[in-house]
Write an enzyme that holds these catalytic residues in place. Structure first.
Site, PDB file in Angstrom:
ATOM      1  N   ASP A  44     -10.313   6.108   7.929  1.00 13.62           N
ATOM      2  CA  ASP A  44      -9.182   6.277   7.909  1.00 13.62           C
ATOM      3  C   ASP A  44      -7.940   7.235   8.208  1.00 13.62           C
ATOM      4  O   ASP A  44      -8.402   8.392   7.540  1.00 13.62           O
ATOM      5  CB  ASP A  44      -8.661   5.765   5.815  1.00 13.62           C
ATOM      6  N   GLY A  95       1.389   4.909  -0.067  1.00  7.89           N
ATOM      7  CA  GLY A  95       0.493   6.090   0.915  1.00  7.89           C
ATOM      8  C   GLY A  95       1.537   7.550   0.723  1.00  7.89           C
ATOM      9  O   GLY A  95       2.647   6.933   0.932  1.00  7.89           O
ATOM     10  N   ASP A  98      -6.374   3.397  -2.662  1.00  7.32           N
ATOM     11  CA  ASP A  98      -6.740   2.406  -1.020  1.00  7.32           C
ATOM     12  C   ASP A  98      -7.787   2.294  -0.215  1.00  7.32           C
ATOM     13  O   ASP A  98      -8.174   2.198   0.338  1.00  7.32           O
ATOM     14  CB  ASP A  98      -5.396   3.318  -0.316  1.00  7.32           C
ATOM     15  N   LEU A  99      -8.439   3.635  -0.312  1.00  8.77           N
ATOM     16  CA  LEU A  99     -10.315   4.066   0.060  1.00  8.77           C
ATOM     17  C   LEU A  99     -11.326   2.379  -0.722  1.00  8.77           C
ATOM     18  O   LEU A  99     -11.867   2.311  -0.151  1.00  8.77           O
ATOM     19  CB  LEU A  99     -10.726   5.053  -0.387  1.00  8.77           C
ATOM     20  N   ASP A 105       0.889  -1.216  -0.111  1.00  9.57           N
ATOM     21  CA  ASP A 105      -0.049   0.045   0.123  1.00  9.57           C
ATOM     22  C   ASP A 105       0.770   1.141  -0.753  1.00  9.57           C
ATOM     23  O   ASP A 105       1.718   1.422   0.764  1.00  9.57           O
ATOM     24  CB  ASP A 105      -0.599  -0.212   1.231  1.00  9.57           C
TER      25      ASP A 105
END
Length: 273
Positions: free
Chosen positions: A134, A7, A114-115, A5
């Protein structure tokens, strides 16, 4: 399977396994994202950290990436391929038709992967209307109705973003550590900022979940995730915290998307050229 992931605050690496036929994930390590690092530098670092976590090359049969930092996507993907010989699959809109949640326009055109992964993990778990909070660089709320339709997203400044903004945007406010104070009435500057930002965010989370339920017209399950969700672990009468939610969503998505539908450049084991 290696799960990644990418980010704005962290690049999170995890590994997928199974427990009684159920998908389970384990976070391995986190890196600070750095666009200045080369593919070789990332490769050496990831290899060393995988070895330290007890994950050898033989364990990395497949790799699946979500990235909301486009400048890092190819670098990280190629670094993983350099280590494992596996070209990672990069999750994107091409896979949306094969998910247990549905993403309407115009949400579809802009929502972060990611969402989407968060929404998939939450909906697979609850099988009902749900809200995912989140706590990352941004504080996000993703609402899914009872049919699996993502109804929308709300975005606010994240905790660290907020305290950094107060520090850089004012003459005298210090950069304070993130902690949840007992009181909203600060007795010194550090406590005052923590009360306003951290405890204030707690109230925002509760109010936004309630408003999402009102707009969806039903009671919703809720779950909190993100690197800073741990700050709220001591709260009672608060939604459960699942720090691995995004990785869990990626694991579910990787299992759901048929290999035959993967973009040619991202099929596991392809050259990636």
């Amino acid at each position: 399977m290696l799960l990644i992931d990418v980010g704005n605050s962290h690049v999170v690496f995890g590994i997928q396994g199974e427990n009684g036929g159920r998908v389970c994930v384990r976070e391995l390590f986190r890196l600070a994202p750095d666009a200045r690092k080369t593919q070789d530098e990332y490769s050496l670092l990831i290899h060393a950290l995988c070895e330290r976590a007890g994950v050898g090359r033989a364990s990395l049969r497949d790799a699946f990436i979500s990235s909301v930092v486009p400048v890092l996507t190819k670098t990280v993907a190629d670094a993983v391929a350099q280590i494992s010989g596996v070209q990672p699959v990069v999750f994107g809109p091409w896979a949306y038709e094969h998910l247990p949640v549905r993403i309407p326009e115009p949400v579809r055109a802009e929502i972060g992967t990611d969402l989407v992964a968060n929404a998939v993990a939450a909906y697979v778990h609850f099988r009902s209307a749900c809200v995912v909070v989140d706590c990352g660089t941004a504080l996000t709320f993703t609402a899914v109705d009872g049919t699996g339709l993502i109804q929308g997203v709300a975005i606010a400044p994240g905790l660290r973003t907020a305290v950094q903004s107060l520090h850089t945007g004012t003459a005298q406010l210090p950069l304070v550590p993130l902690a949840l104070p007992d009181s909203v009435l600060g007795k010194d500057t550090t406590h005052a900022v923590q009360a306003g930002v951290v405890r204030g965010t707690l109230f925002v989370i509760r109010a936004m979940i309630a408003q999402c339920q009102k707009e969806l017209g039903c009671r919703c399950a809720a779950v909190i995730t993100g690197g800073l969700s741990r700050l709220f672990s001591s709260e009672v009468d608060f939604p459960p915290i699942d720090a691995q939610l995004t990785l869990s969503g990626l694991a579910h998505i990787a299992r759901l998307v048929p290999t035959s539908l993967l973009p040619p450049a991202t099929v596991s084991g392809s050259s990636g050229n």
